[in-house]
Write a protein that holds these residues in place. Sequence first.
Motif, PDB file in Angstrom:
ATOM      1  N   ILE A  36       3.844   8.563  -2.092  1.00 18.83           N
ATOM      2  CA  ILE A  36       3.455   7.169  -1.949  1.00 18.83           C
ATOM      3  C   ILE A  36       2.416   7.065  -0.844  1.00 18.83           C
ATOM      4  N   CYS A  37       1.364   6.314  -1.115  1.00 18.22           N
ATOM      5  CA  CYS A  37       0.319   6.018  -0.131  1.00 18.22           C
ATOM      6  C   CYS A  37       0.125   4.503  -0.086  1.00 18.22           C
ATOM      7  N   TYR A  38      -0.322   4.022   1.060  1.00 14.26           N
ATOM      8  CA  TYR A  38      -0.573   2.599   1.232  1.00 14.26           C
ATOM      9  C   TYR A  38      -2.068   2.340   1.392  1.00 14.26           C
ATOM     10  N   GLY A  92     -13.498   6.697  -6.272  1.00 10.91           N
ATOM     11  CA  GLY A  92     -12.114   6.513  -6.677  1.00 10.91           C
ATOM     12  C   GLY A  92     -11.446   5.501  -5.765  1.00 10.91           C
ATOM     13  N   MET A  93     -10.138   5.399  -5.889  1.00 11.58           N
ATOM     14  CA  MET A  93      -9.371   4.427  -5.118  1.00 11.58           C
ATOM     15  C   MET A  93      -7.966   4.969  -4.879  1.00 11.58           C
ATOM     16  N   THR A  94      -7.300   4.436  -3.863  1.00 14.42           N
ATOM     17  CA  THR A  94      -5.884   4.750  -3.664  1.00 14.42           C
ATOM     18  C   THR A  94      -5.118   4.497  -4.946  1.00 14.42           C
ATOM     19  N   GLU A  95      -5.472   3.433  -5.635  1.00 11.44           N
ATOM     20  CA  GLU A  95      -4.778   3.049  -6.869  1.00 11.44           C
ATOM     21  C   GLU A  95      -5.070   3.989  -8.042  1.00 11.44           C
ATOM     22  N   GLY A 112       1.655  -0.527  -1.291  1.00 13.99           N
ATOM     23  CA  GLY A 112       2.040   0.839  -1.607  1.00 13.99           C
ATOM     24  C   GLY A 112       1.729   1.212  -3.042  1.00 13.99           C
ATOM     25  N   VAL A 113       1.292   2.460  -3.227  1.00 12.68           N
ATOM     26  CA  VAL A 113       1.036   3.012  -4.555  1.00 12.68           C
ATOM     27  C   VAL A 113       1.920   4.246  -4.704  1.00 12.68           C
ATOM     28  N   ALA A 114       2.863   4.194  -5.640  1.00 10.55           N
ATOM     29  CA  ALA A 114       3.810   5.295  -5.850  1.00 10.55           C
ATOM     30  C   ALA A 114       3.307   6.173  -6.997  1.00 10.55           C
TER      31      ALA A 114
END
Length: 548
Positions: A183-185, A327-330, A195-197
């Motif tokens: 998981i990253c925020y 790109g993106m965290t998502e 948060g992205v799991a």
Amino acid sequence: MMGSMMGTPLLVSSLIRHAARHAADTEIVSRRAEGDLHRTTWAALELRARRLAQALERLGVAAGERVGTLAWNGYRHVEIYYGSAGSGRVCHTINPRLHPEQIAWIVHHAQDAVLCFDRSFLPLVESLWPQLGCVRHFVLLADAADMPEASTVPGLLCYETLVQAEDGGYEWPELDEDAACGICYTSGTTGDPKGVAYSHRATVLHAMASACPDALGLSSRDSVLPVVPMFHVNAWGLPYSAAMVGAKLVLPGGQLDGASLYELFEREQVTFTAGVPTVWLGVLEHVRRHGLRFSSLQRAMIGGSACPPSMMEAFESYGVEVLHGWGMTEMSPIGTVSRLKAKHLHLPAAERHRLLHKQGRALFGVEMEVVDDDGRPLPWDGASAGALVVRGPWIIERYYRHERSALMELPGRGAWFPTGDIATIDADGFMQITDRIKDLIKSGGEWIGSIDLENVAMAHPAVQEAAVIAARHEKWGERPLLIAVRKPDAALTREELLAFFEGRVAKWQVPDDVVFVEALPHAATGKVQKLKLREQFKDHLLHSHPAH
């Protein structure tokens, strides 16, 4: 009719098992906080990751619980990636550059059961631990000899003591590939971080796609140095893709200055590296100032924010190919990489560069479109700009602990993730970000993108860094304001810099004024914090009335 193939799940543990089996003696080199260079191998690291899994069991950390990290790029951090996720826990990398209150909020939101941290972050944890009631175990990433004599952190554990107490007789479990592995925020520039799991399936697919020849082109012959931190979207997936191909992994720790990085590039014969543009300013300046060359470096991926064309050309002058990515965290995070097709190889240099300056073509697995205000797809003609939307197996559906989907429905096209970017896509699939939706400048009813203006400013030989924002104007509503940092010892006036724009952009797009500053504010991910600049300079043009 159904297929008759095995239903073997895609798991993070399969990556480290493969590396340990097929790249057993390939090195992992880490610059430690202790100051030395530590050397291990994929086989030895996999064994220690299994020992860590045993230690987590002994501590009573259940499957699905989060193991937080506050750590630089190093072998122990990689062990936590695999030891936690491979055993069914969830690796939660936390950005230590965030404000302490944000860190506390993120730890609570994720409900971390364990917090592992480097010695350099001990003062931070000592100041925060009373606010971290969910954390049951605090673990210092250090040898027993380097443990502090006393600490205010209750029950502080030694990482090496925990790992060395286990025998490694542990079998990686077969998990549900859709279970979370990490998981990253997001950096939370507006509102609370989100948060992205990431699932095991998404992470393995992302590693496979990003290593492909038309993406990062990784192989067992590479020596990979991720400058991008492992707390920034999993170092863009490199700890996973490097294991998958069995590449040598070189980890720089917290020493990210130009001289330290260059030394590692040369000492460890690095062939591939990746990081945000701000890092490369220091590296290129060090190389230029000392008359150096790169003896082994072949490819540098630059992302996080747009790579200025001048930076790309500087790397190319040293024989290094720049892979411009987005790109993106998502998105786990890589969505596109700018690589030429066969038909482009014989184009004139200016035409090749025009393509390479774009954010690039989608990796297999990523679908993208640009759409109008009604959600209708716009043509891929390289000119029609619209909101960029994406979908694919490693792209978010909803944020962690959010009930509502993060997706938008396109008429007759299903659900897509809105990136917040404005972009064009040409007939060959090259996507180009023209701006963030929130960064567009609306001047007298016409839109002006900030990225093109920033690229022009950055091409000036006396400019170190630049940002363009919208400032309020009594006649036009908004006009572009250029905020620039001069290179050390450079002399540059407002008039000279504005004159540099002549013939490079339309006259009505030239910034109205220039403000020189000592440094631009950067977010914890290395991006320029335009929100701060907009707040600071929003009324600048109203007050200064610069000459036109």
